[in-house]
Enzyme design. Structure first.
Site, mmCIF file in Angstrom:
data_model
loop_
_atom_site.group_PDB
_atom_site.id
_atom_site.type_symbol
_atom_site.label_atom_id
_atom_site.label_comp_id
_atom_site.label_asym_id
_atom_site.label_seq_id
_atom_site.Cartn_x
_atom_site.Cartn_y
_atom_site.Cartn_z
ATOM 1 N N HIS A 310 48.925 68.593 31.913
ATOM 2 C CA HIS A 310 49.539 67.354 32.373
ATOM 3 C C HIS A 310 51.004 67.387 31.987
ATOM 4 C CE1 HIS A 310 50.216 63.097 33.059
ATOM 5 N NE2 HIS A 310 49.107 63.119 33.753
ATOM 6 N N ASP A 367 41.246 64.256 36.016
ATOM 7 C CA ASP A 367 40.544 64.803 37.174
ATOM 8 C C ASP A 367 39.445 65.787 36.813
ATOM 9 O OD1 ASP A 367 41.824 63.419 39.218
ATOM 10 O OD2 ASP A 367 43.585 64.706 39.063
HETATM 11 N N1 ACO Z 1 45.994 76.284 34.138
HETATM 12 C C1 ACO Z 1 46.662 77.353 33.659
HETATM 13 N N2 ACO Z 1 47.934 77.329 33.229
HETATM 14 C C2 ACO Z 1 48.574 76.166 33.310
HETATM 15 C C3 ACO Z 1 47.946 74.991 33.781
HETATM 16 C C4 ACO Z 1 46.610 75.079 34.213
HETATM 17 N N3 ACO Z 1 45.964 74.028 34.683
HETATM 18 N N4 ACO Z 1 48.832 73.959 33.743
HETATM 19 C C5 ACO Z 1 49.966 74.463 33.257
HETATM 20 N N5 ACO Z 1 49.810 75.800 32.985
HETATM 21 C C6 ACO Z 1 50.798 76.702 32.402
HETATM 22 C C7 ACO Z 1 51.833 77.127 33.443
HETATM 23 O O1 ACO Z 1 51.436 78.321 34.111
HETATM 24 C C8 ACO Z 1 53.062 77.301 32.595
HETATM 25 O O2 ACO Z 1 52.944 78.558 31.926
HETATM 26 P P1 ACO Z 1 54.268 79.450 31.637
HETATM 27 O O3 ACO Z 1 55.080 78.683 30.647
HETATM 28 O O4 ACO Z 1 53.699 80.726 31.091
HETATM 29 O O5 ACO Z 1 54.949 79.643 32.965
HETATM 30 C C9 ACO Z 1 52.930 76.219 31.508
HETATM 31 O O6 ACO Z 1 51.516 75.973 31.408
HETATM 32 C C10 ACO Z 1 53.637 74.921 31.874
HETATM 33 O O7 ACO Z 1 53.179 74.527 33.162
HETATM 34 P P2 ACO Z 1 54.072 73.750 34.189
HETATM 35 O O8 ACO Z 1 53.495 73.924 35.562
HETATM 36 O O9 ACO Z 1 55.510 74.107 33.996
HETATM 37 O O10 ACO Z 1 53.854 72.255 33.671
HETATM 38 P P3 ACO Z 1 54.105 70.947 34.496
HETATM 39 O O11 ACO Z 1 54.286 69.866 33.508
HETATM 40 O O12 ACO Z 1 55.190 71.164 35.500
HETATM 41 O O13 ACO Z 1 52.752 70.760 35.315
HETATM 42 C C11 ACO Z 1 50.617 70.082 36.024
HETATM 43 C C12 ACO Z 1 51.773 69.826 35.053
HETATM 44 C C13 ACO Z 1 51.138 70.143 37.467
HETATM 45 C C14 ACO Z 1 49.628 68.920 35.939
HETATM 46 C C15 ACO Z 1 49.944 71.414 35.644
HETATM 47 O O14 ACO Z 1 49.425 71.355 34.332
HETATM 48 C C16 ACO Z 1 48.835 71.811 36.628
HETATM 49 O O15 ACO Z 1 49.130 72.431 37.656
HETATM 50 N N6 ACO Z 1 47.548 71.463 36.328
HETATM 51 C C17 ACO Z 1 46.467 71.740 37.234
HETATM 52 C C18 ACO Z 1 46.412 70.702 38.345
HETATM 53 C C19 ACO Z 1 45.938 69.366 37.855
HETATM 54 O O16 ACO Z 1 44.909 69.267 37.182
HETATM 55 N N7 ACO Z 1 46.646 68.318 38.241
HETATM 56 C C20 ACO Z 1 46.271 66.937 37.914
HETATM 57 C C21 ACO Z 1 47.229 66.362 36.949
HETATM 58 S S1 ACO Z 1 46.724 64.745 36.499
HETATM 59 C C22 ACO Z 1 47.140 63.814 37.801
HETATM 60 O O17 ACO Z 1 48.086 63.988 38.482
HETATM 61 C C23 ACO Z 1 46.263 62.776 38.096
#
Ligand code: ACO
Length: 433
Positions: A310, A367
């Site tokens: 998140h 989720d």
């Molecule tokens: N699985 C694996 N790795 C992940 C995940 C995940 N679910 N989420 C983040 N990471 C990793 C990224 O690859 C990144 O790694 P790096 O530093 O080696 O490149 C690091 O963690 C940071 O991730 P970002 O994408 O930069 O974080 P951001 O804050 O932009 O994204 C997000 C947040 C979009 C929710 C992300 O965690 C994600 O894609 N999660 C999966 C989708 C999801 O469940 N979304 C629902 C969110 S809740 C809502 O909106 C209701």
């Protein structure tokens, strides 16, 4: 700015030696901000913050969220207490109006929601026009935009907000259920005034004209809790979209439709659908979730563990905690044994001990478990994001209302750093290579 105090200044030293002195603001929960609103006018510089990771777009009195501590409160009330003791109608009133309703206010609000539940008969033709393969989010967003055509008074910014808010809260529920009925080819079931908000929705979703439908109190309670947990989450992607669209003066139906479309994406509200699809894929290919987690960690095929991570929570999402407990209760009550629940729990256990997820502070979000409950309730996967939209609606409305009532609101218009070609001469077609 009510609720915000000034607390000294910060100095920014720029490469040309100029100094910008910027006020520091502090909110009611001791959150600090450097106020850069005069920065460009004073210095010519802008700030660059892709994804708005550090940028506050507004002050707001609706929801407080501490991602480090896992705290979520609507108008000061904890999400745990609201989910346990309140219901969705009351929470909607709270979010939109700022206070819990008195008994009289509650009654009036409920009556208004009941009275506005029908949609114009002509709108039924729209449902007939969509192909059966349509995603219900496409139908929902188009229908909400269409409401502005049926209520042209909404184009007048001075028309009474309360009426539009009631219409939205009541009719979006009807539209959501109709879009489901359309997708499975069943006749549309009209709302029934004797039922409460959640029960009425379940009735419109699951009743058929040929049979009596009894609303299950357990499902009604579960639905209420799910909708409460989704009801607001401060300046997330869809809420910011609602504010941005609304900031142009577009009508409230257009602003909400914008929010619905932003919610659709798998990184936001579409994640609940993506979680179930991920779990099904793992189960269908033999159930080896450890291999899947290994693929995620090694970023093979850009896989992510959907329902994890998140932007704001760097601790267990408090909503996921409530949902995990609810999952067990609802499934036991319904006598449903869902292998995907076991799979999800197994994946969570592995991920929470794994260095990759621990170091990046990735925890289950709202989720991760909500889809399993919706499945058990008989709601199909492609409707999950619609359920999220129904829950988020009062939050979007509350933010839209706060924005239009705020005298400091300006049209949302970020700047950019141009990184393209410098000026060049037009090349005639025959001279191009
Ligand atoms: N699985 C694996 N790795 C992940 C995940 C995940 N679910 N989420 C983040 N990471 C990793 C990224 O690859 C990144 O790694 P790096 O530093 O080696 O490149 C690091 O963690 C940071 O991730 P970002 O994408 O930069 O974080 P951001 O804050 O932009 O994204 C997000 C947040 C979009 C929710 C992300 O965690 C994600 O894609 N999660 C999966 C989708 C999801 O469940 N979304 C629902 C969110 S809740 C809502 O909106 C209701």
């Amino acid at each position: 700015m009510p609720g915000v105090d000034k607390k000294g200044t910060a100095k920014l030293v720029l490469p040309d030696g100029k100094e910008a002195t910027l006020p520091v603001l502090v909110g009611t929960e001791d959150e600090y901000a450097v106020d850069i609103r005069s920065l460009r006018a004073d210095s010519g510089y802008i700030t660059l913050d892709s994804g708005y990771m550090n940028t506050g777009s507004t002050t707001s009195a609706i929801t407080y969220l501490d991602g480090e501590k896992g705290i979520l409160r609507y108008r000061g009330y904890s999400i745990e207490e609201l989910a346990e003791k309140s219901d969705f109608v009351e929470v909607s009133y709270l979010l939109v109006n700022g206070e819990l309703p008195t008994a009289e206010q509650r009654k009036t609000f409920s009556n208004q929601l009941t009275r506005h539940s029908l949609i114009h008969e002509d709108m039924h033709h729209f449902f007939a026009g969509y192909p059966p393969t349509s995603h219900p989010m496409a139908v929902l967003s188009a229908m909400v935009t269409s409401l502005s055509a049926y209520y042209p008074d909404s184009l007048d910014r001075n028309s009474p907000q309360e009426l539009h808010i009631t219409r939205l809260l009541s009719k979006v529920r009807t539209i959501a259920a109709f879009s489901y009925k359309k997708s499975i080819g069943q006749p549309l079931i009209y709302p029934k005034n004797s039922l409460r908000y959640g029960g009425n929705f379940l009735h419109m979703m699951f009743a058929v004209p040929s049979e009596e439908y009894q609303v299950s109190p357990v499902l009604e309670k579960a639905l209420n809790q799910l909708l409460i947990l989704h009801a607001d989450h401060e300046q997330n992607c869809s809420t910011s979209t609602v504010r941005l669209v609304g900031s142009s003066g577009a009508n409230v139906y257009a602003a909400i439709a914008g929010g619905i479309l932003a919610l659709w994406g798998p990184l936001h509200g579409g994640a609940n659908q993506a979680v179930i699809e991920m779990l099904e894929e793992i189960r269908n290919s033999g159930g080896d979730y450890k291999k899947f987690i290994d693929d995620v960690k090694n970023k093979r095929n850009n896989r992510r563990l959907m329902g994890f991570g998140h932007r704001v929570y760097k601790n267990y999402d408090p909503r996921a905690k409530i949902l995990k407990a609810m999952c067990d209760e609802v499934l036991v009550h319904l006598g449903v044994k869902d292998p995907l629940l076991e799979l999800a729990k197994g994946m969570e256990e592995v991920a929470l001990k794994d260095e990759y997820f621990v170091s990046k502070k990735l925890y289950p979000n709202v989720d991760f478990y909500s889809g399993i409950i919706y499945r058990a309730m008989g709601i199909p996967t492609n409707m999950f994001t619609v359920m999220f939209a129904l829950g988020r609606l009062p939050g979007w409305i509350a933010h839209w209302k706060e924005m239009v009532e705020d005298k400091e609101t300006k049209i949302g218009r970020p700047r950019q750093i141009y990184a393209g070609e410098k000026q060049r001469k037009y090349v005639p077609l025959e001279a191009r290579k």
